[in-house]
Design an enzyme around this catalytic site. Structure first.
Site, mmCIF file in Angstrom:
data_model
loop_
_atom_site.group_PDB
_atom_site.id
_atom_site.type_symbol
_atom_site.label_atom_id
_atom_site.label_comp_id
_atom_site.label_asym_id
_atom_site.label_seq_id
_atom_site.Cartn_x
_atom_site.Cartn_y
_atom_site.Cartn_z
ATOM 1 C CG HIS A 175 1.170 -17.408 13.169
ATOM 2 N ND1 HIS A 175 -0.153 -17.694 12.908
ATOM 3 C CD2 HIS A 175 1.576 -16.594 12.177
ATOM 4 C CE1 HIS A 175 -0.531 -17.091 11.801
ATOM 5 N NE2 HIS A 175 0.516 -16.400 11.343
ATOM 6 C CD GLU A 182 -10.243 -13.800 17.286
ATOM 7 O OE1 GLU A 182 -9.594 -14.143 18.285
ATOM 8 O OE2 GLU A 182 -11.368 -13.274 17.359
ATOM 9 C CB SER A 203 -8.137 -16.185 11.670
ATOM 10 O OG SER A 203 -8.033 -15.951 13.054
ATOM 11 C CE1 TYR A 248 -8.417 -10.525 11.174
ATOM 12 C CE2 TYR A 248 -8.967 -12.175 12.832
ATOM 13 C CZ TYR A 248 -8.166 -11.739 11.790
ATOM 14 O OH TYR A 248 -7.105 -12.516 11.373
ATOM 15 N NE ARG A 254 -2.290 -0.953 3.795
ATOM 16 C CZ ARG A 254 -3.031 -0.639 4.837
ATOM 17 N NH1 ARG A 254 -4.259 -0.203 4.657
ATOM 18 N NH2 ARG A 254 -2.554 -0.748 6.055
ATOM 19 N NE ARG A 267 -6.557 -15.436 21.381
ATOM 20 C CZ ARG A 267 -7.607 -15.218 22.170
ATOM 21 N NH1 ARG A 267 -7.911 -16.065 23.144
ATOM 22 N NH2 ARG A 267 -8.383 -14.164 21.976
ATOM 23 C CD GLU A 269 6.220 -2.464 16.874
ATOM 24 O OE1 GLU A 269 5.235 -2.527 16.104
ATOM 25 O OE2 GLU A 269 7.363 -2.147 16.482
ATOM 26 N N GLY A 295 -5.117 -5.664 29.060
ATOM 27 C CA GLY A 295 -6.543 -5.951 29.259
ATOM 28 C C GLY A 295 -6.730 -7.280 29.981
ATOM 29 C CB VAL A 342 -1.404 -9.786 24.038
ATOM 30 C CG1 VAL A 342 -1.314 -11.298 23.852
ATOM 31 C CG2 VAL A 342 -1.359 -9.412 25.502
HETATM 32 P P1 NAP Z 1 -0.028 -8.102 9.922
HETATM 33 O O1 NAP Z 1 1.368 -8.151 10.434
HETATM 34 O O2 NAP Z 1 -1.018 -7.208 10.567
HETATM 35 O O3 NAP Z 1 0.067 -7.741 8.356
HETATM 36 C C1 NAP Z 1 -1.089 -7.390 7.635
HETATM 37 C C2 NAP Z 1 -0.669 -7.023 6.228
HETATM 38 O O4 NAP Z 1 -1.840 -6.669 5.480
HETATM 39 C C3 NAP Z 1 0.283 -5.813 6.138
HETATM 40 O O5 NAP Z 1 1.204 -6.033 5.119
HETATM 41 C C4 NAP Z 1 -0.658 -4.682 5.752
HETATM 42 O O6 NAP Z 1 -0.026 -3.634 5.072
HETATM 43 C C5 NAP Z 1 -1.594 -5.436 4.809
HETATM 44 N N1 NAP Z 1 -2.856 -4.735 4.563
HETATM 45 C C6 NAP Z 1 -3.670 -4.145 5.457
HETATM 46 N N2 NAP Z 1 -4.714 -3.579 4.827
HETATM 47 C C7 NAP Z 1 -4.555 -3.801 3.515
HETATM 48 C C8 NAP Z 1 -5.262 -3.422 2.333
HETATM 49 N N3 NAP Z 1 -6.386 -2.680 2.412
HETATM 50 N N4 NAP Z 1 -4.802 -3.830 1.133
HETATM 51 C C9 NAP Z 1 -3.655 -4.552 1.039
HETATM 52 N N5 NAP Z 1 -2.920 -4.923 2.119
HETATM 53 C C10 NAP Z 1 -3.364 -4.545 3.324
HETATM 54 O O7 NAP Z 1 -0.672 -9.575 9.913
HETATM 55 P P2 NAP Z 1 0.044 -11.004 10.047
HETATM 56 O O8 NAP Z 1 0.144 -11.345 11.485
HETATM 57 O O9 NAP Z 1 1.226 -11.039 9.169
HETATM 58 O O10 NAP Z 1 -1.109 -11.943 9.465
HETATM 59 C C11 NAP Z 1 -1.169 -12.256 8.071
HETATM 60 C C12 NAP Z 1 -2.566 -12.733 7.739
HETATM 61 O O11 NAP Z 1 -2.885 -13.885 8.504
HETATM 62 C C13 NAP Z 1 -3.678 -11.733 8.028
HETATM 63 O O12 NAP Z 1 -4.674 -11.917 7.050
HETATM 64 C C14 NAP Z 1 -4.220 -12.161 9.387
HETATM 65 O O13 NAP Z 1 -5.552 -11.755 9.516
HETATM 66 C C15 NAP Z 1 -4.074 -13.664 9.270
HETATM 67 N N6 NAP Z 1 -3.881 -14.407 10.520
HETATM 68 C C16 NAP Z 1 -2.879 -14.047 11.371
HETATM 69 C C17 NAP Z 1 -2.652 -14.799 12.500
HETATM 70 C C18 NAP Z 1 -1.539 -14.450 13.464
HETATM 71 O O14 NAP Z 1 -1.571 -14.958 14.600
HETATM 72 N N7 NAP Z 1 -0.567 -13.662 13.066
HETATM 73 C C19 NAP Z 1 -3.443 -15.928 12.765
HETATM 74 C C20 NAP Z 1 -4.435 -16.267 11.853
HETATM 75 C C21 NAP Z 1 -4.637 -15.511 10.711
HETATM 76 P P3 NAP Z 1 0.627 -2.363 5.845
HETATM 77 O O15 NAP Z 1 2.005 -2.828 6.279
HETATM 78 O O16 NAP Z 1 0.669 -1.305 4.809
HETATM 79 O O17 NAP Z 1 -0.256 -2.052 7.013
HETATM 80 O O1 G4F Z 2 -2.576 -10.630 20.696
HETATM 81 P P1 G4F Z 2 -4.014 -10.412 20.456
HETATM 82 O O2 G4F Z 2 -4.453 -9.049 20.060
HETATM 83 O O3 G4F Z 2 -4.459 -11.516 19.404
HETATM 84 P P2 G4F Z 2 -5.891 -12.096 18.968
HETATM 85 O O4 G4F Z 2 -6.991 -11.210 19.351
HETATM 86 O O5 G4F Z 2 -5.946 -13.501 19.463
HETATM 87 O O6 G4F Z 2 -5.768 -12.060 17.386
HETATM 88 C C1 G4F Z 2 -4.596 -12.508 16.714
HETATM 89 O O7 G4F Z 2 -4.701 -13.890 16.489
HETATM 90 C C2 G4F Z 2 -5.759 -14.284 15.593
HETATM 91 C C3 G4F Z 2 -5.726 -15.811 15.494
HETATM 92 O O8 G4F Z 2 -6.578 -16.368 16.465
HETATM 93 C C4 G4F Z 2 -5.518 -13.625 14.259
HETATM 94 F F1 G4F Z 2 -6.460 -14.033 13.376
HETATM 95 C C5 G4F Z 2 -5.541 -12.124 14.425
HETATM 96 O O9 G4F Z 2 -5.239 -11.514 13.166
HETATM 97 C C6 G4F Z 2 -4.456 -11.716 15.423
HETATM 98 O O10 G4F Z 2 -3.209 -11.989 14.846
HETATM 99 O O11 G4F Z 2 -4.838 -10.805 21.784
HETATM 100 C C7 G4F Z 2 -4.703 -12.060 22.392
HETATM 101 C C8 G4F Z 2 -5.449 -12.052 23.724
HETATM 102 C C9 G4F Z 2 -6.882 -11.511 23.622
HETATM 103 O O12 G4F Z 2 -7.745 -12.347 24.346
HETATM 104 C C10 G4F Z 2 -6.826 -10.148 24.281
HETATM 105 O O13 G4F Z 2 -8.024 -9.751 24.920
HETATM 106 O O14 G4F Z 2 -4.764 -11.167 24.617
HETATM 107 C C11 G4F Z 2 -5.717 -10.369 25.301
HETATM 108 N N1 G4F Z 2 -5.085 -9.122 25.723
HETATM 109 C C12 G4F Z 2 -4.933 -8.729 27.021
HETATM 110 N N2 G4F Z 2 -4.367 -7.519 27.072
HETATM 111 C C13 G4F Z 2 -4.588 -8.154 24.938
HETATM 112 C C14 G4F Z 2 -4.143 -7.135 25.781
HETATM 113 N N3 G4F Z 2 -4.485 -8.066 23.582
HETATM 114 C C15 G4F Z 2 -3.914 -6.945 23.064
HETATM 115 N N4 G4F Z 2 -3.764 -6.842 21.719
HETATM 116 N N5 G4F Z 2 -3.481 -5.915 23.866
HETATM 117 C C16 G4F Z 2 -3.576 -5.957 25.230
HETATM 118 O O15 G4F Z 2 -3.193 -5.026 25.925
#
Ligand code: NAP
Ligand code: G4F
Length: 357
Positions: free
Chosen positions: A184, A132, A130, A154, A33, A222, A191, A216, A194
């Site tokens: 993961h 989620e 996901s 989401y 982007r 998880r 940043e 929070g 959690v």
């Molecule tokens: P991330 O670090 O938040 O990266 C999201 C990416 O999507 C960034 O490159 C962001 O670009 C891009 N993006 C956001 N809005 C967009 C748009 N309108 N058009 C094109 N690109 C856009 O996420 P991640 O942790 O790498 O996760 C990768 C994917 O796996 C996501 O779809 C997430 O929902 C899914 N997922 C993640 C987890 C996890 O635990 N990490 C678990 C299950 C599923 P910018 O850098 O410009 O913001």
């Molecule tokens: O790290 P989180 O924000 O991850 P969450 O909500 O599980 O989502 C991540 O994992 C999903 C896969 O299940 C992805 F699909 C999604 O894109 C993302 O990568 O929060 C984890 C837990 C939550 O229950 C939240 O309520 O941590 C709890 N939490 C407690 N204090 C917090 C905080 N989460 C965040 N982000 N910030 C806090 O201060």
């Protein structure tokens, strides 16, 4: 040479997947982007000169909200594989921006599927689904057969994208896979998630750069794995004879409290002295507990995670400690630079460095 397009290449998974595919010999095309400041920090180390004919990583401007641009990119590049990792991926933020989240995460996937349908060469498609989607879990552990019960905008958007991916596979015979990935993490994790918030906050507290860490719900559980392991599973799904959906998880669950114990113990600190609860980080509806069963992936893909919870936390703490140390050094230099500037200005005002007439 195989060609792969990655949406979300600037994110955590995009960076690991790019490295992985480049090592496998792919030409990688990343959709980025336009941003008012640099957003390629996670991939700068693998980025090559765009004019270098041998460079195998190319970046293209695009957005999941712009379907015509996606179609143009697919027609021009004719990729073998498309990995849709782009998303508004923050669950808490999705409550503040539900429509935008649906536009990018749900309709964005549909836009890709529609664009791919018109590409005449065979293309394989990976959708970043996901855990989620399991939300208020109806069964533990969760498998590919567990019904979905999303608990956030989401989660709802990801359920829509999941079913469209299946629907286009069944309707048009497209090679579409859903990777249902559990949480993961890595040193490249954003940043505000959690794990990273805790490892970053704790290391900064250790070096005196921060006094408190505001969080929070500490009771949420998880199934946390390492992003580097999980991107391998994405690729493996795309190499099978038949397209299918897979749960990718470690099979171990920990609470946010466990994460605090583990992190602060490495740093020899007592987290109870530093952590405060801030209700702003609570969600209108919470996903209390997630635990994945990835038996199918382990059997069919021969995949298994290599990094366990303790190793993951240690890896993140070490990396954040390095960054905090760098920040501290920078701060010291800034302070001494500031002193130098003040001294020079004072001397100038006093005339000792004044301009000669
Ligand atoms: P991330 O670090 O938040 O990266 C999201 C990416 O999507 C960034 O490159 C962001 O670009 C891009 N993006 C956001 N809005 C967009 C748009 N309108 N058009 C094109 N690109 C856009 O996420 P991640 O942790 O790498 O996760 C990768 C994917 O796996 C996501 O779809 C997430 O929902 C899914 N997922 C993640 C987890 C996890 O635990 N990490 C678990 C299950 C599923 P910018 O850098 O410009 O913001
Ligand atoms: O790290 P989180 O924000 O991850 P969450 O909500 O599980 O989502 C991540 O994992 C999903 C896969 O299940 C992805 F699909 C999604 O894109 C993302 O990568 O929060 C984890 C837990 C939550 O229950 C939240 O309520 O941590 C709890 N939490 C407690 N204090 C917090 C905080 N989460 C965040 N982000 N910030 C806090 O201060």
């Amino acid at each position: 040479m195989k060609k792969a397009i990655i949406t979300g290449i600037t994110g955590q998974d995009g960076a690991y997947l790019s490295e992985f595919l480049l090592k496998k010999g792919y030409a990688v095309f990343g959709l980025i982007r336009r941003s008012s400041s640099f957003n390629t920090g996670r991939i700068n180390h693998i980025y090559t000169d765009p004019h270098d004919p041998n460079g195998r990583l190319k970046l293209i401007f695009g957005d999941l909200t712009d379907g015509s641009n996606l179609a143009k990119v697919f027609h021009e590049i004719k990729p073998d594989e498309v990995y849709n990792l782009g998303a508004q991926s923050h669950v808490r933020v999705s409550f503040d921006q539900p429509v935008y989240t649906a536009d990018v995460d749900a309709l964005g996937t549909l836009r890709i599927l529609e664009a791919l349908r018109s590409v005449k060469t065979p293309v394989r498609f990976y959708q970043a689904s996901s855990s989620e989607m399991f939300g208020k879990v109806l069964q533990t552990p969760q498998t590919e057969k567990t019904p979905f019960y999303p608990r956030s905008p989401y989660g709802c958007a990801k359920v829509y994208a999941f079913w469209q991916t299946v629907n286009y596979r069944e309707s048009y015979g497209m090679f579409n896979c859903n990777g249902i990935l559990f949480n993961h993490e890595s040193p490249r994790r954003g940043e505000t998630f959690v794990t990273r918030k805790i490892t970053r906050g704790a290391t900064r507290i250790k070096l005196g750069l921060q006094q408190k860490l505001f969080l929070g719900n500490l009771d949420a559980r998880r199934d946390w794995g390492f992003a580097g392991d999980f991107v391998e599973a994405m690729w493996l799904m795309m190499q099978q004879d038949v397209a299918d959906d897979y749960v990718i998880a470690t099979g171990e669950s920990h609470s946010v409290r466990d994460l605090l114990d583990e992190t602060f113990e490495i740093l020899d600190l007592d987290w109870k002295k530093y952590v405060e609860i801030d209700p702003r980080y609570y969600r209108p509806a919470e996903v209390d507990t997630l635990l994945g069963d990835s038996t199918k992936a382990r059997k069919v893909l021969n995949w298994q995670p290599k990094v366990n919870f303790k190793e993951l936390v240690r890896m993140m703490v070490e990396s954040d400690l390095r960054l905090a140390q760098r920040d501290k050094t920078k701060l010291r230099h800034q302070e001494s630079d500031e002193e130098d500037v003040k001294m020079i200005m004072a001397q100038t005002a006093a005339g000792s460095l004044g301009h000669k007439k």
